[in-house]
Structure formats: C-alpha cells, structure tokens
Design an enzyme around this catalytic site. Structure first.
Site, PDB file in Angstrom:
ATOM      1  N   CYS A 107      15.854  15.423  -5.733  1.00 47.53           N
ATOM      2  CA  CYS A 107      14.724  14.958  -4.912  1.00 47.53           C
ATOM      3  C   CYS A 107      13.680  14.188  -5.709  1.00 47.53           C
ATOM      4  O   CYS A 107      12.968  13.349  -5.149  1.00 47.53           O
ATOM      5  CB  CYS A 107      14.077  16.140  -4.214  1.00 47.53           C
ATOM      6  SG  CYS A 107      15.224  16.933  -3.083  1.00 47.53           S
ATOM      7  N   HIS A 161       7.965  12.718  -1.497  1.00 47.80           N
ATOM      8  CA  HIS A 161       9.345  13.003  -1.112  1.00 47.80           C
ATOM      9  C   HIS A 161       9.302  13.786   0.201  1.00 47.80           C
ATOM     10  O   HIS A 161       8.492  14.705   0.354  1.00 47.80           O
ATOM     11  CB  HIS A 161      10.011  13.825  -2.216  1.00 47.80           C
ATOM     12  CG  HIS A 161      11.276  14.479  -1.762  1.00 47.80           C
ATOM     13  ND1 HIS A 161      12.309  13.757  -1.203  1.00 47.80           N
ATOM     14  CD2 HIS A 161      11.659  15.779  -1.745  1.00 47.80           C
ATOM     15  CE1 HIS A 161      13.279  14.603  -0.884  1.00 47.80           C
ATOM     16  NE2 HIS A 161      12.918  15.820  -1.194  1.00 47.80           N
ATOM     17  N   ASN A 177      15.609  15.190   5.147  1.00 45.19           N
ATOM     18  CA  ASN A 177      15.435  15.037   3.701  1.00 45.19           C
ATOM     19  C   ASN A 177      16.607  14.208   3.168  1.00 45.19           C
ATOM     20  O   ASN A 177      17.744  14.660   3.193  1.00 45.19           O
ATOM     21  CB  ASN A 177      15.400  16.439   3.069  1.00 45.19           C
ATOM     22  CG  ASN A 177      15.291  16.417   1.557  1.00 45.19           C
ATOM     23  OD1 ASN A 177      15.460  15.377   0.922  1.00 45.19           O
ATOM     24  ND2 ASN A 177      15.035  17.576   0.971  1.00 45.19           N
TER      25      ASN A 177
HETATM   26  N1  COA Z   1      18.318  27.940  12.375  1.00 43.52           N
HETATM   27  C1  COA Z   1      17.924  29.144  12.825  1.00 43.52           C
HETATM   28  N2  COA Z   1      17.609  30.157  12.015  1.00 43.52           N
HETATM   29  C2  COA Z   1      17.696  29.945  10.699  1.00 43.52           C
HETATM   30  C3  COA Z   1      18.085  28.710  10.157  1.00 43.52           C
HETATM   31  C4  COA Z   1      18.413  27.693  11.058  1.00 43.52           C
HETATM   32  N3  COA Z   1      18.784  26.475  10.645  1.00 43.52           N
HETATM   33  N4  COA Z   1      18.057  28.809   8.824  1.00 43.52           N
HETATM   34  C5  COA Z   1      17.669  30.053   8.517  1.00 43.52           C
HETATM   35  N5  COA Z   1      17.445  30.753   9.646  1.00 43.52           N
HETATM   36  C6  COA Z   1      17.005  32.130   9.802  1.00 43.52           C
HETATM   37  C7  COA Z   1      17.275  32.969   8.580  1.00 43.52           C
HETATM   38  O1  COA Z   1      18.591  33.445   8.596  1.00 43.52           O
HETATM   39  C8  COA Z   1      16.250  34.062   8.721  1.00 43.52           C
HETATM   40  O2  COA Z   1      16.744  35.004   9.627  1.00 43.52           O
HETATM   41  P1  COA Z   1      16.471  36.592   9.410  1.00 43.52           P
HETATM   42  O3  COA Z   1      14.987  36.725   9.427  1.00 43.52           O
HETATM   43  O4  COA Z   1      17.149  37.192  10.559  1.00 43.52           O
HETATM   44  O5  COA Z   1      17.085  36.890   8.087  1.00 43.52           O
HETATM   45  C9  COA Z   1      15.063  33.361   9.381  1.00 43.52           C
HETATM   46  O6  COA Z   1      15.596  32.153   9.953  1.00 43.52           O
HETATM   47  C10 COA Z   1      13.956  33.026   8.413  1.00 43.52           C
HETATM   48  O7  COA Z   1      14.554  32.425   7.274  1.00 43.52           O
HETATM   49  P2  COA Z   1      13.699  32.026   6.049  1.00 43.52           P
HETATM   50  O8  COA Z   1      14.585  31.386   5.034  1.00 43.52           O
HETATM   51  O9  COA Z   1      12.854  33.177   5.614  1.00 43.52           O
HETATM   52  O10 COA Z   1      12.771  30.918   6.705  1.00 43.52           O
HETATM   53  P3  COA Z   1      11.547  30.167   6.104  1.00 43.52           P
HETATM   54  O11 COA Z   1      10.358  30.388   6.939  1.00 43.52           O
HETATM   55  O12 COA Z   1      11.424  30.391   4.624  1.00 43.52           O
HETATM   56  O13 COA Z   1      11.972  28.649   6.317  1.00 43.52           O
HETATM   57  C11 COA Z   1      12.874  26.785   5.111  1.00 43.52           C
HETATM   58  C12 COA Z   1      13.137  28.153   5.728  1.00 43.52           C
HETATM   59  C13 COA Z   1      14.142  26.310   4.443  1.00 43.52           C
HETATM   60  C14 COA Z   1      12.503  25.826   6.222  1.00 43.52           C
HETATM   61  C15 COA Z   1      11.699  26.923   4.121  1.00 43.52           C
HETATM   62  O14 COA Z   1      11.933  27.968   3.213  1.00 43.52           O
HETATM   63  C16 COA Z   1      11.481  25.656   3.331  1.00 43.52           C
HETATM   64  O15 COA Z   1      11.076  24.650   3.863  1.00 43.52           O
HETATM   65  N6  COA Z   1      11.692  25.691   2.029  1.00 43.52           N
HETATM   66  C17 COA Z   1      11.621  24.491   1.207  1.00 43.52           C
HETATM   67  C18 COA Z   1      12.881  23.754   1.421  1.00 43.52           C
HETATM   68  C19 COA Z   1      12.921  22.403   0.846  1.00 43.52           C
HETATM   69  O16 COA Z   1      11.995  21.663   0.908  1.00 43.52           O
HETATM   70  N7  COA Z   1      14.056  22.054   0.295  1.00 43.52           N
HETATM   71  C20 COA Z   1      14.328  20.767  -0.180  1.00 43.52           C
HETATM   72  C21 COA Z   1      14.107  20.687  -1.618  1.00 43.52           C
HETATM   73  S1  COA Z   1      13.077  19.445  -2.105  1.00 43.52           S
END
Ligand code: COA
Length: 330
Positions: free
Chosen positions: A113, A257, A287
């Site tokens: 990224c 980004h 992304n």
């Molecule tokens: N659809 C529905 N549910 C989903 C899902 C999807 N696509 N992906 C994950 N879940 C579920 C999980 O399984 C979890 O369920 P549970 O509570 O029953 O275990 C729940 O949603 C919450 O998951 P969690 O990972 O804790 O969510 P979050 O609030 O942390 O959000 C991201 C997830 C990925 C959106 C967030 O962590 C994020 O934005 N992180 C940075 C990612 C990023 O920018 N990456 C690129 C790198 S530059």
C-alpha cells in the site's frame, strides 16, 4: 537546484463494476456491513486474461498525454506493484516494451500500500541526483484474482479492487515539484498483513497442503492495521511538512492511500482538518494497493480539486508495516 516536477497524471480502471450486492451472492456479507466498516460501495475487477501491465499501459499513456509527452520522452520507469503478471520478472520492462520505449531501465517497488509513495521518493532522488530527467512512476494492481471469494475470506475480499495510476516526474527548477518525502517501516508487524505463499522457504514454493489451507491468500489482523494506520498517517504527514518548513494550513489537498474510509476520517480528525481536505474515492474503487494514490491524484485533477501551484500531500500506510508521505508543489 533541480526538483522533480509532477507534469502529468493518468489512471485506468477495468470496466467491470462489482457492487457489494454482487459479493453478497458469493459470501456471507452485506452491503450494510461493508459500507459501515469501510465506506466501499463498489470496486472494479478485471476480466480473466488481463494482466497488471495491461492496466498500467493505459494509465501510463494517459499520464504522458496529460504531460504533453510521448513514450520516447521517458528515460526510466519506477513501477510499484505487489501483483506482477508473473513471479518474475517485474512489470517494468514489460511496460517499457508495451510502450515501445527503447532499452531504458525499470525499477520495481514491492511495498504494497505504501509502494507509490516509495516509488515517488525513489524517482525524485534519481532526478535530483541528475541520473534521469523524465521518470514514469506507476502504481498498478490486480487484487481480484488473488482473493478468497468465500465466507472464509470475507474480511479481505470485500476490501480490494483492481486499477492503475501513473504520473510523469520531470526535472525542473526549484519553484515547484517534490519538496520532501519521508519513508518508514516496522518489520515487527509483517504477519499482521501478508500473503505467506508462494514462499522460497518451501520446495515447490506452493504445496498442495498450502493450497488446501489457503495460505496464498492475503491475511490481516484488521484491528492492528487500523490502530497503527491512524497514528502513522498523521505522524508521516507532519514529519514531511516539517521537513520542508510548511504548515498544514497551506496544503490544498491530502491524497491518502485509500485503505478504508474510516481510517481517512480518523486521520482528518487527528490532523484537525475538514474531511473535504482529505481526498476520498474508496467508495467506487475499494483499496487498489499501490494504485490507489495515483488513481486518486488523477481523479482529483479531473474534478478540478487540484491545480498548478497547489500544495498536495501524499500519504500511505500498509503491509510491512511500511508507511510514508510526500509533499509536492504542483
Ligand atoms: N462481512 C460481514 N461480516 C464480516 C466481514 C464481512 N466482509 N468481515 C468480517 N466480518 C465479521 C467478523 O467475522 C466479526 O464477526 P464476529 O464478531 O462474529 O467474530 C465481525 O465482522 C467484526 O470483525 P472485526 O474484524 O472485528 O471488524 P472491524 O470492526 O475490525 O472491521 C475491518 C474490520 C477490516 C474493516 C477493519 O479492521 C479495518 O478497516 N482494518 C484496517 C484494514 C485496512 O485498511 N487494510 C488495508 C491495509 S492498508
């Protein structure tokens, strides 16, 4: 003093639009979950048979047109991608060939990224050192073919899209151009965001067991990435502005980004700038890793959000962890 002027920008995304509702048919997810957590509504996926270099070629042509230059004017290529057409070589010489440019050299930046910010910093250093006068800097990525499109991969699959962006950097006077870049990394977090395979540690690189376990798919500790991103983005932006003695109030647009709309909102809040000052198009492209900043830059120009003379800050954070920022006077 020579500076690298940003004289042209262009981008290209595949035609195929994949909406959140399309992903609902493949995995247990919902438009509501995706929009609320990430801000993404749709992304572009390539049709089978398209390579990263194909997307880059179109973006490069548009950037050269925008600069009023032809491929023959390019003296060097810096190509940022983590999804090259094949295991090796990189896409740089393939792009050189496709553009029909002699035997100029090409450097590949494999920084995920933050790849485009690293690529700009490298090209800027070459130009200031007098090595080259005109460098094509490209960020291009095809993520769609490497995602687990089932419920097991839903946390990653909903985030990414395909696309390419490019800029031309040209040697010029000190009135404008790349003013400063800062680059950082922290290898303690490699496993927080990575695709483990194929790997040189294992005979055959990718075994049937690894395939069955899905170890070639990207995996992420989303919460840890989020936590670090919202700290590192503002830090890098302040550091880069301090390096050239400029203040945040002088910046016309921050082009980060596009990782997650919530990260960008948190960054705007921590910097104390209105959200309009932080460019966002993640709702339409997801992304696109190394391509996201040059796509965003070219769109911002198309929309009249940035003009010659404006101060723009590029900033990125991602796998590695690696992050950085560049301050550019357009
Ligand atoms: N659809 C529905 N549910 C989903 C899902 C999807 N696509 N992906 C994950 N879940 C579920 C999980 O399984 C979890 O369920 P549970 O509570 O029953 O275990 C729940 O949603 C919450 O998951 P969690 O990972 O804790 O969510 P979050 O609030 O942390 O959000 C991201 C997830 C990925 C959106 C967030 O962590 C994020 O934005 N992180 C940075 C990612 C990023 O920018 N990456 C690129 C790198 S530059």
């Amino acid at each position: 003093m020579t500076r690298a002027h940003l004289t042209g920008m262009g981008f290209h995304v595949p035609e195929r639009v994949v909406r959140n509702a399309d992903l609902e048919k493949l995995m247990d997810t919902s438009d509501e979950w995706i929009v609320e957590r990430t801000g993404i509504r749709e992304r572009r996926f390539v049709q089978p048979g398209t390579g990263t270099t194909d997307l880059a070629l179109e973006a490069a042509r548009r950037a050269l047109d925008d600069a009023g230059r032809t491929p023959r004017d390019v003296e060097f290529i810096v190509f940022a991608t983590i999804t090259r057409d094949q295991m090796f070589p990189g896409c740089g010489t393939m792009l050189q060939q496709a553009l029909g440019i002699g035997t100029i050299g090409a450097l590949e930046v494999h920084n995920a990224c933050s790849g485009f910010v690293y690529a700009v910093a490298a090209a800027d250093a070459f130009i200031r050192a007098g090595s080259y006068r005109r460098i094509l800097v490209v960020g291009a990525e095809i993520q769609s073919t490497g995602l687990n499109m089932s419920t097991a991969g839903r946390d990653m699959a909903v985030l990414f899209g395909d696309g390419a962006g490019a800029v031309l950097l040209e040697a010029g006077d000190e009135s404008r151009g790349v003013l400063a870049s800062v680059l950082h990394g922290d290898g303690a977090h490699v496993e927080d965001l990575w695709a483990e395979a194929p790997t040189s540690k294992v005979m055959g690189r990718l075994t049937p067991e690894m395939l069955a376990e899905g170890r070639m798919y990207p995996r992420m500790n989303g919460r840890n990435v989020f936590k670090h991103a919202v700290t590192r983005f503002p830090e890098a932006i302040h550091e880069a502005l301090d390096a050239c003695g400029l203040r945040l109030e002088e910046v016309a647009l921050i082009v980060p980004h596009q990782a997650n709309a919530r990260i960008s909102e948190a960054v705007a809040e921590r910097l104390g700038v209105p959200s309009e000052k932080v460019f966002q198009n993640i709702e339409r492209y997801g992304n696109t890793t190394a391509a996201s900043i040059p796509i965003a830059l070219a769109e911002a120009k198309q929309q009249g959000r940035i003009r010659t003379g404006d101060l723009v800050v590029l900033a990125a954070f991602g796998a590695g962890f690696a992050w950085g920022a560049s301050v550019i006077r357009l």
